[in-house]
Design a protein around this motif. Structure first.
Motif, mmCIF file in Angstrom:
data_model
loop_
_atom_site.group_PDB
_atom_site.id
_atom_site.type_symbol
_atom_site.label_atom_id
_atom_site.label_comp_id
_atom_site.label_asym_id
_atom_site.label_seq_id
_atom_site.Cartn_x
_atom_site.Cartn_y
_atom_site.Cartn_z
ATOM 1 N N LEU A 169 -72.768 78.435 -4.985
ATOM 2 C CA LEU A 169 -73.359 78.030 -6.253
ATOM 3 C C LEU A 169 -72.793 78.838 -7.421
ATOM 4 N N LYS A 170 -72.581 80.119 -7.181
ATOM 5 C CA LYS A 170 -72.034 80.980 -8.223
ATOM 6 C C LYS A 170 -70.587 80.602 -8.537
ATOM 7 N N SER A 171 -69.882 80.063 -7.544
ATOM 8 C CA SER A 171 -68.476 79.707 -7.717
ATOM 9 C C SER A 171 -68.285 78.349 -8.385
ATOM 10 N N ASN A 172 -69.354 77.553 -8.472
ATOM 11 C CA ASN A 172 -69.232 76.238 -9.113
ATOM 12 C C ASN A 172 -68.884 76.390 -10.585
ATOM 13 N N SER A 173 -68.086 75.475 -11.085
ATOM 14 C CA SER A 173 -67.668 75.552 -12.487
ATOM 15 C C SER A 173 -67.404 74.160 -13.040
ATOM 16 N N PRO A 180 -65.130 76.777 -19.234
ATOM 17 C CA PRO A 180 -65.752 76.705 -17.910
ATOM 18 C C PRO A 180 -67.165 77.301 -17.929
ATOM 19 N N LEU A 181 -68.110 76.562 -17.404
ATOM 20 C CA LEU A 181 -69.492 77.024 -17.321
ATOM 21 C C LEU A 181 -70.006 76.873 -15.892
ATOM 22 N N THR A 182 -70.834 77.821 -15.451
ATOM 23 C CA THR A 182 -71.489 77.697 -14.158
ATOM 24 C C THR A 182 -72.732 76.831 -14.346
ATOM 25 N N PRO A 183 -72.769 75.643 -13.747
ATOM 26 C CA PRO A 183 -73.916 74.751 -13.951
ATOM 27 C C PRO A 183 -75.177 75.314 -13.295
ATOM 28 N N PRO A 184 -76.340 74.939 -13.794
ATOM 29 C CA PRO A 184 -77.579 75.374 -13.139
ATOM 30 C C PRO A 184 -77.678 74.765 -11.752
ATOM 31 N N PHE A 211 -71.124 71.284 -0.159
ATOM 32 C CA PHE A 211 -71.221 70.708 -1.501
ATOM 33 C C PHE A 211 -70.883 69.227 -1.459
ATOM 34 N N GLU A 212 -71.659 68.417 -2.198
ATOM 35 C CA GLU A 212 -71.447 66.973 -2.235
ATOM 36 C C GLU A 212 -70.963 66.515 -3.610
ATOM 37 N N ASP A 213 -71.711 66.863 -4.666
ATOM 38 C CA ASP A 213 -71.386 66.346 -5.990
ATOM 39 C C ASP A 213 -72.314 66.997 -7.015
ATOM 40 N N TYR A 214 -72.109 66.641 -8.272
ATOM 41 C CA TYR A 214 -73.025 67.043 -9.334
ATOM 42 C C TYR A 214 -73.842 65.825 -9.767
ATOM 43 N N LEU A 215 -75.072 66.047 -10.181
ATOM 44 C CA LEU A 215 -75.849 64.972 -10.785
ATOM 45 C C LEU A 215 -75.185 64.575 -12.096
ATOM 46 N N ASP A 216 -75.037 63.276 -12.301
ATOM 47 C CA ASP A 216 -74.373 62.780 -13.499
ATOM 48 C C ASP A 216 -75.345 62.769 -14.681
#
Length: 260
Positions: A169-173, A180-184, A211-216
Protein backbone atom coordinates in the motif's frame (compact mmCIF):
# COMPACT_ATOMS: atom_id res chain seq x y z
CA UNK A 1 -82.42 -0.62 -13.25
CA UNK A 2 -80.34 0.99 -10.50
CA UNK A 3 -76.57 0.87 -10.58
CA UNK A 4 -74.76 -1.09 -7.88
CA UNK A 5 -72.18 1.03 -6.04
CA UNK A 6 -68.70 -0.46 -6.22
CA UNK A 7 -66.35 0.34 -3.38
CA UNK A 8 -63.00 1.47 -4.64
CA UNK A 9 -59.92 0.25 -2.75
CA UNK A 10 -57.56 3.10 -2.08
CA UNK A 11 -53.98 2.05 -2.72
CA UNK A 12 -51.60 3.86 -0.37
CA UNK A 13 -48.95 6.01 -1.92
CA UNK A 14 -45.54 4.41 -2.39
CA UNK A 15 -43.46 4.78 0.76
CA UNK A 16 -40.00 6.26 0.26
CA UNK A 17 -38.18 4.38 3.02
CA UNK A 18 -34.86 5.99 2.06
CA UNK A 19 -35.97 9.09 3.98
CA UNK A 20 -35.87 6.96 7.15
CA UNK A 21 -32.61 5.13 6.46
CA UNK A 22 -31.13 3.93 9.77
CA UNK A 23 -34.29 4.77 11.73
CA UNK A 24 -34.81 2.72 14.88
CA UNK A 25 -31.14 2.44 15.82
CA UNK A 26 -30.77 5.93 17.31
CA UNK A 27 -30.68 4.77 20.94
CA UNK A 28 -28.45 1.72 20.42
CA UNK A 29 -25.14 2.00 22.31
CA UNK A 30 -21.75 0.77 21.10
CA UNK A 31 -21.56 -2.12 23.56
CA UNK A 32 -24.81 -3.52 22.13
CA UNK A 33 -23.24 -4.10 18.72
CA UNK A 34 -20.96 -6.95 17.75
CA UNK A 35 -17.79 -6.02 15.90
CA UNK A 36 -18.00 -7.81 12.52
CA UNK A 37 -15.02 -10.18 12.45
CA UNK A 38 -14.05 -11.85 9.19
CA UNK A 39 -12.24 -15.15 9.78
CA UNK A 40 -10.82 -18.13 7.94
CA UNK A 41 -12.84 -21.25 8.79
CA UNK A 42 -11.42 -24.39 10.37
CA UNK A 43 -13.25 -27.51 11.50
CA UNK A 44 -13.28 -26.06 15.03
CA UNK A 45 -15.18 -22.87 14.12
CA UNK A 46 -17.60 -23.91 11.36
CA UNK A 47 -20.81 -21.81 11.41
CA UNK A 48 -24.19 -23.39 12.15
CA UNK A 49 -26.87 -23.13 9.49
CA UNK A 50 -24.62 -21.69 6.76
CA UNK A 51 -24.01 -24.32 4.08
CA UNK A 52 -23.24 -22.27 0.96
CA UNK A 53 -20.89 -19.41 0.12
CA UNK A 54 -22.14 -16.31 -1.72
CA UNK A 55 -20.83 -17.88 -4.94
CA UNK A 56 -22.77 -21.10 -4.32
CA UNK A 57 -19.95 -23.46 -3.31
CA UNK A 58 -20.12 -25.58 -0.17
CA UNK A 59 -18.86 -24.05 3.07
CA UNK A 60 -15.75 -25.91 4.18
CA UNK A 61 -12.38 -25.41 5.84
CA UNK A 62 -10.47 -22.62 4.18
CA UNK A 63 -13.60 -20.58 3.44
CA UNK A 64 -13.96 -17.06 4.84
CA UNK A 65 -16.85 -16.13 7.15
CA UNK A 66 -18.24 -12.86 8.50
CA UNK A 67 -19.60 -13.67 11.96
CA UNK A 68 -22.07 -10.77 11.93
CA UNK A 69 -23.49 -10.74 8.39
CA UNK A 70 -23.21 -14.57 8.31
CA UNK A 71 -21.94 -14.44 4.75
CA UNK A 72 -19.40 -17.05 3.67
CA UNK A 73 -16.90 -16.72 0.82
CA UNK A 74 -15.01 -19.36 -1.11
CA UNK A 75 -11.45 -18.97 0.11
CA UNK A 76 -9.88 -20.47 -2.98
CA UNK A 77 -11.83 -18.19 -5.34
CA UNK A 78 -11.28 -15.23 -3.05
CA UNK A 79 -13.03 -11.87 -3.21
CA UNK A 80 -12.37 -8.21 -3.97
CA UNK A 81 -11.61 -6.15 -0.87
CA UNK A 82 -10.96 -2.48 -0.19
CA UNK A 83 -8.67 -1.98 2.84
CA UNK A 84 -10.10 1.17 4.43
CA UNK A 85 -8.07 1.39 7.64
CA UNK A 86 -5.26 -0.44 9.44
CA UNK A 87 -4.74 -0.49 13.19
CA UNK A 88 -2.06 -2.32 15.12
CA UNK A 89 -2.84 -3.81 18.51
CA UNK A 90 -1.24 -5.98 21.16
CA UNK A 91 -3.90 -8.48 22.18
CA UNK A 92 -3.64 -10.01 25.64
CA UNK A 93 -4.84 -13.59 26.02
CA UNK A 94 -5.21 -16.13 28.79
CA UNK A 95 -4.01 -19.63 27.99
CA UNK A 96 -6.44 -21.51 25.73
CA UNK A 97 -7.08 -24.23 28.31
CA UNK A 98 -8.72 -21.59 30.52
CA UNK A 99 -11.67 -21.44 28.12
CA UNK A 100 -11.13 -17.96 26.68
CA UNK A 101 -12.07 -17.34 23.03
CA UNK A 102 -11.52 -13.57 23.07
CA UNK A 103 -8.73 -11.30 24.34
CA UNK A 104 -8.93 -10.13 27.94
CA UNK A 105 -7.43 -6.81 26.78
CA UNK A 106 -6.49 -5.06 23.54
CA UNK A 107 -3.55 -2.70 24.06
CA UNK A 108 -2.59 0.13 21.72
CA UNK A 109 1.04 0.06 22.83
CA UNK A 110 3.25 -2.93 23.51
CA UNK A 111 2.97 -3.72 27.23
CA UNK A 112 6.05 -3.42 29.42
CA UNK A 113 7.54 -6.35 31.31
CA UNK A 114 7.17 -8.97 28.58
CA UNK A 115 9.35 -12.08 28.76
CA UNK A 116 9.98 -14.26 25.72
CA UNK A 117 9.09 -17.91 26.37
CA UNK A 118 9.40 -20.09 23.27
CA UNK A 119 7.30 -18.32 20.63
CA UNK A 120 5.19 -16.32 23.10
CA UNK A 121 5.57 -12.96 24.86
CA UNK A 122 4.48 -13.49 28.47
CA UNK A 123 3.28 -10.83 30.92
CA UNK A 124 4.04 -10.99 34.66
CA UNK A 125 0.40 -12.04 35.26
CA UNK A 126 0.92 -15.16 33.13
CA UNK A 127 -1.10 -13.96 30.12
CA UNK A 128 0.53 -13.78 26.70
CA UNK A 129 0.48 -10.97 24.14
CA UNK A 130 0.16 -11.23 20.35
CA UNK A 131 1.24 -8.49 17.96
CA UNK A 132 -1.84 -8.13 15.72
CA UNK A 133 -2.64 -6.31 12.48
CA UNK A 134 -6.31 -5.29 12.23
CA UNK A 135 -7.71 -4.49 8.79
CA UNK A 136 -11.08 -2.77 8.33
CA UNK A 137 -12.24 -3.85 4.88
CA UNK A 138 -15.17 -3.60 2.49
CA UNK A 139 -15.96 -6.62 0.32
CA UNK A 140 -17.09 -5.93 -3.26
CA UNK A 141 -18.96 -7.97 -5.84
CA UNK A 142 -17.75 -8.34 -9.44
CA UNK A 143 -19.41 -5.02 -10.33
CA UNK A 144 -17.55 -3.27 -7.50
CA UNK A 145 -20.62 -2.78 -5.34
CA UNK A 146 -20.19 -3.10 -1.56
CA UNK A 147 -21.73 -6.32 -0.26
CA UNK A 148 -20.06 -6.72 3.14
CA UNK A 149 -17.80 -5.07 5.69
CA UNK A 150 -15.83 -6.06 8.75
CA UNK A 151 -12.42 -6.51 10.32
CA UNK A 152 -9.74 -9.07 9.50
CA UNK A 153 -7.15 -9.75 12.20
CA UNK A 154 -3.69 -11.03 11.28
CA UNK A 155 -1.40 -12.39 13.96
CA UNK A 156 1.31 -14.99 14.46
CA UNK A 157 2.30 -16.38 11.03
CA UNK A 158 -0.12 -13.98 9.29
CA UNK A 159 1.41 -10.86 10.85
CA UNK A 160 4.13 -11.10 8.20
CA UNK A 161 1.41 -11.04 5.52
CA UNK A 162 -0.05 -7.98 7.22
CA UNK A 163 3.31 -6.20 7.11
CA UNK A 164 3.74 -7.12 3.44
CA UNK A 165 0.30 -5.66 2.67
CA UNK A 166 1.28 -2.41 4.40
CA UNK A 167 4.40 -2.22 2.25
CA UNK A 168 2.39 -2.81 -0.93
CA UNK A 169 0.00 0.00 0.00
CA UNK A 170 2.84 2.36 0.81
CA UNK A 171 4.43 1.60 -2.57
CA UNK A 172 1.29 2.47 -4.55
CA UNK A 173 1.56 5.66 -6.55
CA UNK A 174 -0.73 7.67 -8.84
CA UNK A 175 0.14 10.69 -10.95
CA UNK A 176 -2.01 13.72 -10.12
CA UNK A 177 -1.25 16.88 -12.10
CA UNK A 178 2.11 15.37 -12.95
CA UNK A 179 3.01 14.66 -9.32
CA UNK A 180 3.19 11.15 -7.80
CA UNK A 181 0.90 10.70 -4.81
CA UNK A 182 0.30 7.72 -2.53
CA UNK A 183 -3.47 7.12 -2.75
CA UNK A 184 -5.47 6.49 0.42
CA UNK A 185 -6.12 2.86 1.27
CA UNK A 186 -9.82 3.24 0.57
CA UNK A 187 -9.15 3.80 -3.15
CA UNK A 188 -7.30 0.49 -3.59
CA UNK A 189 -8.83 -2.87 -4.55
CA UNK A 190 -7.11 -6.14 -3.66
CA UNK A 191 -8.06 -9.75 -4.20
CA UNK A 192 -7.97 -11.68 -0.93
CA UNK A 193 -7.88 -15.45 -1.11
CA UNK A 194 -6.89 -18.34 1.15
CA UNK A 195 -4.20 -20.94 0.52
CA UNK A 196 -2.85 -23.92 2.44
CA UNK A 197 0.49 -22.94 3.97
CA UNK A 198 3.00 -24.54 6.27
CA UNK A 199 5.70 -23.57 8.72
CA UNK A 200 7.96 -26.40 9.77
CA UNK A 201 5.72 -29.30 10.75
CA UNK A 202 2.63 -27.11 11.04
CA UNK A 203 0.07 -26.72 8.23
CA UNK A 204 -2.57 -24.02 8.24
CA UNK A 205 -4.65 -21.74 6.03
CA UNK A 206 -3.29 -18.29 5.33
CA UNK A 207 -4.10 -15.16 3.35
CA UNK A 208 -2.97 -14.46 -0.19
CA UNK A 209 -3.28 -10.75 -1.06
CA UNK A 210 -2.75 -9.33 -4.56
CA UNK A 211 -3.33 -5.85 -5.95
CA UNK A 212 -6.23 -5.69 -8.42
CA UNK A 213 -7.00 -2.07 -9.34
CA UNK A 214 -7.95 1.37 -8.08
CA UNK A 215 -11.52 2.55 -7.62
CA UNK A 216 -12.33 4.87 -10.50
CA UNK A 217 -13.18 8.46 -9.53
CA UNK A 218 -16.07 8.53 -12.02
CA UNK A 219 -17.27 4.95 -12.58
CA UNK A 220 -17.02 3.85 -8.93
CA UNK A 221 -18.25 7.06 -7.33
CA UNK A 222 -20.76 5.38 -4.95
CA UNK A 223 -18.33 2.70 -3.79
CA UNK A 224 -15.59 5.29 -3.37
CA UNK A 225 -17.89 7.42 -1.22
CA UNK A 226 -18.76 4.39 0.94
CA UNK A 227 -15.15 3.35 1.36
CA UNK A 228 -14.12 6.88 2.32
CA UNK A 229 -16.90 7.12 4.90
CA UNK A 230 -16.01 3.71 6.35
CA UNK A 231 -12.34 4.71 6.53
CA UNK A 232 -13.15 7.82 8.58
CA UNK A 233 -15.45 5.89 10.91
CA UNK A 234 -12.79 3.22 11.43
CA UNK A 235 -10.12 5.85 12.05
CA UNK A 236 -12.11 7.26 14.97
CA UNK A 237 -13.27 3.88 16.28
CA UNK A 238 -11.66 2.94 19.60
CA UNK A 239 -11.03 -0.81 19.52
CA UNK A 240 -8.72 -0.81 22.54
CA UNK A 241 -9.72 -1.81 26.07
CA UNK A 242 -8.00 -2.79 29.31
CA UNK A 243 -8.45 -5.98 31.31
CA UNK A 244 -10.90 -6.17 34.18
CA UNK A 245 -9.72 -5.24 37.67
CA UNK A 246 -10.04 -7.39 40.75
CA UNK A 247 -13.66 -6.32 41.23
CA UNK A 248 -14.50 -7.44 37.72
CA UNK A 249 -15.08 -3.90 36.47
CA UNK A 250 -13.50 -2.75 33.19
CA UNK A 251 -10.75 -0.22 33.79
CA UNK A 252 -11.65 1.59 30.57
CA UNK A 253 -14.81 1.68 28.46
CA UNK A 254 -15.12 3.17 25.03
CA UNK A 255 -18.03 5.46 24.13
CA UNK A 256 -17.19 5.82 20.47
CA UNK A 257 -19.80 5.13 17.81
CA UNK A 258 -19.58 1.76 16.12
CA UNK A 259 -18.64 2.25 12.44
CA UNK A 260 -20.62 -0.76 11.22
Amino acid sequence: MSKVAVKEDKVPAKVDWTEDAGMGLEDAAQDEFKLPLIKILYSSNMPDGVDKTVSGTDVAEGCVFNQTSEKAYDGKQGFFAVPCMYKRSFNEWKEMDEGNNRPVAVHKEKPLGLTRNGNKDILPNGNYVEDTGNWFILILDKDRNVIDQGMVTMKSTQKKKSNEWLQKLKSNSLLVDGKPLTPPMYKCIYRMSVTRQESGKYKYFGWQIKFEDYLDDSKDVHTLAQSREFAHFAKDFNMYFESEDEQGEPTKKSTDKVPF
